[in-house]
Design an enzyme around this catalytic site. Structure first.
Site, PDB file in Angstrom:
ATOM      1  CB  CYS A   1      -0.949  -0.009   1.186  1.00 61.33           C
ATOM      2  SG  CYS A   1      -1.990  -1.484   1.220  1.00 61.33           S
TER       3      CYS A   1
ATOM      4  CG  HIS B   1      -1.852   4.220   5.578  1.00 58.78           C
ATOM      5  ND1 HIS B   1      -1.816   4.135   4.209  1.00 58.78           N
ATOM      6  CD2 HIS B   1      -1.970   2.947   6.032  1.00 58.78           C
ATOM      7  CE1 HIS B   1      -1.896   2.862   3.844  1.00 58.78           C
ATOM      8  NE2 HIS B   1      -1.998   2.123   4.922  1.00 58.78           N
TER       9      HIS B   1
ATOM     10  CG  HIS C   1      -6.540   0.785   1.528  1.00 60.86           C
ATOM     11  ND1 HIS C   1      -5.612   1.426   0.741  1.00 60.86           N
ATOM     12  CD2 HIS C   1      -5.820   0.053   2.433  1.00 60.86           C
ATOM     13  CE1 HIS C   1      -4.397   1.116   1.155  1.00 60.86           C
ATOM     14  NE2 HIS C   1      -4.500   0.287   2.181  1.00 60.86           N
TER      15      HIS C   1
END
Length: 352
Positions: free
Chosen positions: A118, A245, A279
Site C-alpha cells: 500500500c 494513511h 483503500h
C-alpha cells in the site's frame, strides 16, 4: 463475504485501442482511462519532447498489476496450462503496467516498477527524485494503478480486515477497510513551472515488524516521518496538514493517531480521505497525494466521511469535518504490509 467496494464502471466494455491489444487487461484499461484525464497525456508527451525520450524515466507503483488476468487464466486451465488466448507473457508479470505505459508513451529512460503493497505509489516519488538528482533522468512520469481482483478481496477478508459497511477512519466504532481501485499520474521535473507544487522531501522505512500488522509503537511510521521532515529541513510545527494513511482498521488507526498526537502540535490538522475513496492499495499513495495537492490549492482540510465519533486515542489534530485553512506545507502518509512506510512532504507554490 459482505463488504463495501469502490469499482470503476465500464472497464469491462472498454478495451484498449487495437494498437495496444497485447496489453489489454482491466488494470491497463484503468491506466489508459487515468492517463487521459485532465490533459495529463498531452502534458507527458510535451515533457518527453522537451527532454528527450531517453531522459524521461517511467516509475510505476502497483500491488496487483494485472493479476486479475492471471486469475482468469488459472480459472480456464487446459490440461494444466493456460489456454492459448490467455497465455500473454506481457500480462503475467508484475511489470505489466510499466511495459504498457512504456509502449503507450514511447519513453526510453529507466522504467521501474515499485511493489511495496500500500506504499507503492508513494515510494515512486522518492525513487523518481533520486533518479533526477543523480542525473539519470531530467523528468519522471509517475503512475499508480491498482484494480480489484479476487486475490485482494479474499486475501483481506481472510485477515478479517474488511468492513461490512463503508469504512470509518479513526471512528471509535470502525470495523476495517473498504477496498477501492484507482489510477493516478504525476509529472516530476527538475525545474518545474513556478505554479507547480514542490516535492520538498520524503522519508522511507522498512521496519519488517510483521507481514500485516504495524509496529505497536509505530516505529517504522515514525522513522519515515522523521526522515521526511529532516530531508525537507522542517520541524513538526511547520506542517499545516497531514493526509493520514488511516485505513480504518483497529490497529493501524490507533498506531497512527498516537504518532500524530505525540509528534505534532495541537494546531496541525490531519485526516484520512479513505472514507471518500476506499483503500486503493498500490494506487493509494498517488491518489492521496493528488487529494493533498488539491487541498493545498483550495485552502481546504478535507474531513473524514462516515466518521462521527473520534476514537479516544485521537489527539486534537484530527479533523472530522471539512475546514477552510491555508496550507503551506502538507504531508501524505502511506504505510504498507511488511512495514514498508513512506511519508511525502509538499510545499504550496504560493508560499515556496
Amino acid at each position: 463475504m459482505k463488504c463495501a467496494i469502490g469499482r470503476v464502471d465500464g472497464l469491462e466494455a472498454t478495451p484498449l485501442p487495437a494498437v495496444f491489444a497485447d496489453h489489454d487487461c482491466r488494470n491497463n484499461r484503468l491506466a489508459w482511462l487515468g492517463i487521459g484525464a485532465d490533459g495529463f497525456l498531452d502534458a507527458a508527451r510535451v515533457a518527453i519532447e522537451r527532454h528527450g525520450a531517453d531522459r524521461v524515466a517511467l516509475v510505476v507503483g502497483t500491488s496487483t498489476a494485472s493479476i486479475g488476468a492471471t486469475e482468469e487464466a488459472y480459472r480456464h486451465l487446459d490440461a494444466g496450462r493456460f489456454p492459448a488466448h490467455l497465455r500473454n507473457p506481457l500480462l503475467h508479470t508484475p511489470h505489466s503496467l510499466g511495459l504498457f505505459l512504456e509502449a503507450a508513451l514511447r519513453t526510453r529512460g529507466p522504467c521501474l516498477t515499485v511493489a511495496t503493497a500500500c506504499s507503492s505509489s508513494a515510494k515512486i516519488f522518492a525513487k523518481a527524485e533520486r533518479l533526477i538528482r543523480l542525473g539519470l533522468a531530467d523528468a519522471a512520469i509517475l503512475a499508480g494503478v491498482d484494480t480489484l481482483c479476487g486475490s485482494v478481496l479474499f486475501g483481506f477478508n481472510s485477515l478479517e480486515l474488511i468492513s461490512p459497511e463503508a469504512c470509518r477512519p479513526f471512528d471509535a466504532a470502525r470495523r476495517g477497510i473498504s477496498v477501492g481501485e484507482a489510477a493516478g499520474f504525476a509529472l516530476l521535473e527538475r525545474e518545474g513551472a513556478a505554479s507547480a507544487p514542490r516535492l520538498l522531501g520524503y522519508g522511507e522505512s522498512s521496519d519488517a515488524y510483521h507481514m500485516s500488522t504495524p509496529h505497536p509503537q509505530g516505529l517504522g511510521a515514525r522513522m519515515a516521518l522523521v526522515d521526511a521532515l529532516a530531508r525537507a529541513g522542517l520541524a513538526p510545527g511547520d506542517v499545516d496538514y497531514i493526509n493520514l494513511h488511516g485505513t480504518a482498521t483497529v490497529k493501524n488507526d490507533a498506531v497512527e493517531a498516537a504518532l500524530v498526537a505525540d509528534v505534532f502540535p495541537p494546531g496541525t490538522r490531519a485526516s484520512s480521505t479513505k472514507g471518500w475513496t476506499g483503500h486503493t492499495l498500490g494506487a493509494a499513495g498517488i491518489l492521496e497525494t493528488v487529494v493533498t495537492l488539491l487541498a493545498m490549492e483550495r485552502d481546504l482540510v478535507p474531513g473524514m466521511l462516515n466518521s462521527t465519533t473520534p476514537d479516544p486515542l485521537c489527539g486534537p489534530q484530527l479533523a472530522f469535518a471539512n475546514e477552510t485553512r491555508a496550507i503551506r506545507v502538507a504531508l501524505s502518509n502511506s504505510f504498507g504490509f511488511g512495514g514498508n512506510n513512506c511519508t511525502l512532504v509538499f510545499g504550496n507554490p504560493r508560499t515556496h
